[in-house]
Scaffold this motif. Structure first.
Motif, PDB file in Angstrom:
ATOM      1  N   SER A 128     -37.500 -61.047 116.324  1.00 29.80           N
ATOM      2  CA  SER A 128     -37.597 -59.613 116.038  1.00 29.80           C
ATOM      3  C   SER A 128     -36.409 -58.822 116.570  1.00 29.80           C
ATOM      4  O   SER A 128     -36.190 -57.689 116.149  1.00 29.80           O
ATOM      5  CB  SER A 128     -38.901 -59.048 116.603  1.00 29.80           C
ATOM      6  OG  SER A 128     -38.947 -59.212 118.012  1.00 29.80           O
ATOM      7  N   ASN A 129     -35.622 -59.393 117.480  1.00 29.18           N
ATOM      8  CA  ASN A 129     -34.417 -58.718 117.968  1.00 29.18           C
ATOM      9  C   ASN A 129     -33.177 -59.082 117.148  1.00 29.18           C
ATOM     10  O   ASN A 129     -32.106 -58.553 117.391  1.00 29.18           O
ATOM     11  CB  ASN A 129     -34.166 -59.059 119.436  1.00 29.18           C
ATOM     12  CG  ASN A 129     -35.174 -58.402 120.335  1.00 29.18           C
ATOM     13  OD1 ASN A 129     -35.460 -57.226 120.196  1.00 29.18           O
ATOM     14  ND2 ASN A 129     -35.741 -59.162 121.251  1.00 29.18           N
ATOM     15  N   TRP A 131     -32.232 -58.506 113.881  1.00 32.50           N
ATOM     16  CA  TRP A 131     -32.522 -57.795 112.639  1.00 32.50           C
ATOM     17  C   TRP A 131     -31.427 -57.947 111.589  1.00 32.50           C
ATOM     18  O   TRP A 131     -31.596 -57.508 110.464  1.00 32.50           O
ATOM     19  CB  TRP A 131     -32.783 -56.318 112.900  1.00 32.50           C
ATOM     20  CG  TRP A 131     -31.809 -55.694 113.851  1.00 32.50           C
ATOM     21  CD1 TRP A 131     -30.529 -55.318 113.583  1.00 32.50           C
ATOM     22  CD2 TRP A 131     -32.026 -55.425 115.210  1.00 32.50           C
ATOM     23  NE1 TRP A 131     -29.929 -54.819 114.695  1.00 32.50           N
ATOM     24  CE2 TRP A 131     -30.835 -54.867 115.728  1.00 32.50           C
ATOM     25  CE3 TRP A 131     -33.095 -55.579 116.075  1.00 32.50           C
ATOM     26  CZ2 TRP A 131     -30.686 -54.474 117.049  1.00 32.50           C
ATOM     27  CZ3 TRP A 131     -32.942 -55.185 117.395  1.00 32.50           C
ATOM     28  CH2 TRP A 131     -31.765 -54.648 117.867  1.00 32.50           C
ATOM     29  N   ASN A 132     -30.318 -58.595 111.924  1.00 34.29           N
ATOM     30  CA  ASN A 132     -29.244 -58.810 110.943  1.00 34.29           C
ATOM     31  C   ASN A 132     -29.321 -60.175 110.270  1.00 34.29           C
ATOM     32  O   ASN A 132     -28.414 -60.541 109.522  1.00 34.29           O
ATOM     33  CB  ASN A 132     -27.872 -58.655 111.616  1.00 34.29           C
ATOM     34  CG  ASN A 132     -27.585 -57.230 112.002  1.00 34.29           C
ATOM     35  OD1 ASN A 132     -27.896 -56.309 111.273  1.00 34.29           O
ATOM     36  ND2 ASN A 132     -27.010 -57.042 113.173  1.00 34.29           N
ATOM     37  N   LEU A 148     -40.458 -61.754 112.661  1.00 38.06           N
ATOM     38  CA  LEU A 148     -39.255 -61.031 112.248  1.00 38.06           C
ATOM     39  C   LEU A 148     -39.482 -59.535 112.391  1.00 38.06           C
ATOM     40  O   LEU A 148     -40.614 -59.056 112.343  1.00 38.06           O
ATOM     41  CB  LEU A 148     -38.923 -61.352 110.786  1.00 38.06           C
ATOM     42  CG  LEU A 148     -38.601 -62.796 110.455  1.00 38.06           C
ATOM     43  CD1 LEU A 148     -38.557 -62.995 108.948  1.00 38.06           C
ATOM     44  CD2 LEU A 148     -37.296 -63.211 111.098  1.00 38.06           C
ATOM     45  N   ALA A 149     -38.396 -58.799 112.548  1.00 37.92           N
ATOM     46  CA  ALA A 149     -38.480 -57.340 112.588  1.00 37.92           C
ATOM     47  C   ALA A 149     -38.768 -56.820 111.184  1.00 37.92           C
ATOM     48  O   ALA A 149     -38.322 -57.395 110.189  1.00 37.92           O
ATOM     49  CB  ALA A 149     -37.176 -56.750 113.105  1.00 37.92           C
ATOM     50  N   CYS A 152     -36.187 -56.846 108.140  1.00 38.44           N
ATOM     51  CA  CYS A 152     -35.319 -58.030 108.171  1.00 38.44           C
ATOM     52  C   CYS A 152     -35.893 -59.058 107.206  1.00 38.44           C
ATOM     53  O   CYS A 152     -37.014 -59.527 107.384  1.00 38.44           O
ATOM     54  CB  CYS A 152     -35.243 -58.599 109.589  1.00 38.44           C
ATOM     55  SG  CYS A 152     -34.262 -60.098 109.724  1.00 38.44           S
ATOM     56  N   ARG A 169     -44.440 -59.810 110.875  1.00 39.87           N
ATOM     57  CA  ARG A 169     -43.440 -58.752 110.998  1.00 39.87           C
ATOM     58  C   ARG A 169     -43.910 -57.748 112.043  1.00 39.87           C
ATOM     59  O   ARG A 169     -45.064 -57.331 112.030  1.00 39.87           O
ATOM     60  CB  ARG A 169     -43.233 -58.058 109.674  1.00 39.87           C
ATOM     61  CG  ARG A 169     -42.805 -59.027 108.589  1.00 39.87           C
ATOM     62  CD  ARG A 169     -41.797 -58.419 107.684  1.00 39.87           C
ATOM     63  NE  ARG A 169     -41.380 -59.383 106.691  1.00 39.87           N
ATOM     64  CZ  ARG A 169     -40.206 -59.972 106.700  1.00 39.87           C
ATOM     65  NH1 ARG A 169     -39.346 -59.693 107.635  1.00 39.87           N
ATOM     66  NH2 ARG A 169     -39.878 -60.830 105.767  1.00 39.87           N
ATOM     67  N   LYS A 171     -42.618 -54.117 114.196  1.00 39.94           N
ATOM     68  CA  LYS A 171     -41.660 -53.004 114.195  1.00 39.94           C
ATOM     69  C   LYS A 171     -40.839 -53.079 115.472  1.00 39.94           C
ATOM     70  O   LYS A 171     -41.371 -53.119 116.560  1.00 39.94           O
ATOM     71  CB  LYS A 171     -42.386 -51.673 114.112  1.00 39.94           C
ATOM     72  CG  LYS A 171     -41.426 -50.507 114.001  1.00 39.94           C
ATOM     73  CD  LYS A 171     -42.132 -49.299 113.465  1.00 39.94           C
ATOM     74  CE  LYS A 171     -41.213 -48.118 113.450  1.00 39.94           C
ATOM     75  NZ  LYS A 171     -40.704 -47.796 112.179  1.00 39.94           N
ATOM     76  N   ASN A 172     -39.543 -53.118 115.302  1.00 40.42           N
ATOM     77  CA  ASN A 172     -38.631 -53.111 116.434  1.00 40.42           C
ATOM     78  C   ASN A 172     -37.921 -51.761 116.429  1.00 40.42           C
ATOM     79  O   ASN A 172     -37.072 -51.519 115.584  1.00 40.42           O
ATOM     80  CB  ASN A 172     -37.618 -54.254 116.322  1.00 40.42           C
ATOM     81  CG  ASN A 172     -36.736 -54.359 117.536  1.00 40.42           C
ATOM     82  OD1 ASN A 172     -36.482 -53.365 118.212  1.00 40.42           O
ATOM     83  ND2 ASN A 172     -36.255 -55.552 117.816  1.00 40.42           N
ATOM     84  N   ALA A 175     -34.066 -51.646 116.134  1.00 39.16           N
ATOM     85  CA  ALA A 175     -33.377 -52.112 114.929  1.00 39.16           C
ATOM     86  C   ALA A 175     -32.765 -50.938 114.174  1.00 39.16           C
ATOM     87  O   ALA A 175     -33.371 -49.867 114.087  1.00 39.16           O
ATOM     88  CB  ALA A 175     -34.346 -52.855 114.017  1.00 39.16           C
ATOM     89  N   ALA A 178     -34.826 -48.543 111.743  1.00 41.00           N
ATOM     90  CA  ALA A 178     -36.239 -48.815 112.022  1.00 41.00           C
ATOM     91  C   ALA A 178     -37.130 -47.634 111.689  1.00 41.00           C
ATOM     92  O   ALA A 178     -38.278 -47.806 111.296  1.00 41.00           O
ATOM     93  CB  ALA A 178     -36.434 -49.213 113.483  1.00 41.00           C
TER      94      ALA A 178
END
Length: 183
Positions: A128-129, A131-132, A148-149, A152, A169, A171-172, A175, A178
């Motif tokens: 989750s960190n 995001w790319n 995953l974020a 993403c 999924r 929410k980060n 990101a 976000a």
């Protein structure tokens, strides 16, 4: 004639004295130099703080990160170097057998775009960190859940995986973008 020579010498002395007075730093000049020196010292320590090596929980991830990101060849990964890593290959090679014991170190690579996950006994990987991410290759049969974020959406490949991988999924808030993704 003698008077003319004396007048010229006096004029030259006057010019030299004026130049000396103009080039001497004033009290304000010393203050500017002192402020500049303090700013440079602070900048040096700020940049040195970024160069501190990161601590890794898993030695195998650190070894692979050193291959990709140790740009100054000091044997450590700094925050700046970790930010520049775009891909990590955590799969086994014929001569390099290893198993990842924890994936928590992957959070240190926020700009990671491609990731190859090798064998591990772990059932969950939290990305989750990262995001790319654009591509995730999974080889472990033990992996059951990939976190995953929100927002993403990497391409997933698991050619050697025999079961299903559940995608969760979260929410980060860190990101980029976000705030545009719903919960």
């Amino acid at each position: 004639m003698e008077q003319l020579r004396i007048d010229q010498e006096l004029e030259q002395l006057r010019i030299v004295r004026e130049m000396e007075q103009e080039t001497k730093p004033s009290k304000n000049g010393w203050i500017v130099v002192l402020v500049f020196a303090i700013v440079m010292i602070c900048l040096f320590f700020a940049l040195s703080a970024n160069a501190e090596p990161l601590n890794f929980a898993d030695r195998n991830i650190e070894r692979r990160a050193l291959i990709k990101g140790d740009t100054d060849n000091d044997g450590h990964i700094s925050k700046e170097e970790a930010d520049s890593v775009k891909s990590l290959i955590l799969t086994q090679y014929r001569t390099d057998m290893f198993e990842v014991s924890t994936y928590e170190d992957l959070a240190k690579f926020p700009n990671l775009e491609k990731l190859w996950l090798g064998e591990s006994k772990l059932e969950t990987v939290d990305l989750s960190n990262n995001w790319n991410l654009k591509y995730v290759h999974i080889e472990s049969d033990n992996l059951k859940t990939l976190i995953l974020a929100v927002g993403c959406v990497p391409k997933l490949a698991y050619p050697m995986h025999s079961g299903e991988v559940l995608i969760k999924r979260i929410k980060n808030p860190d990101a980029p973008g976000a705030m545009f993704f719903p919960y």
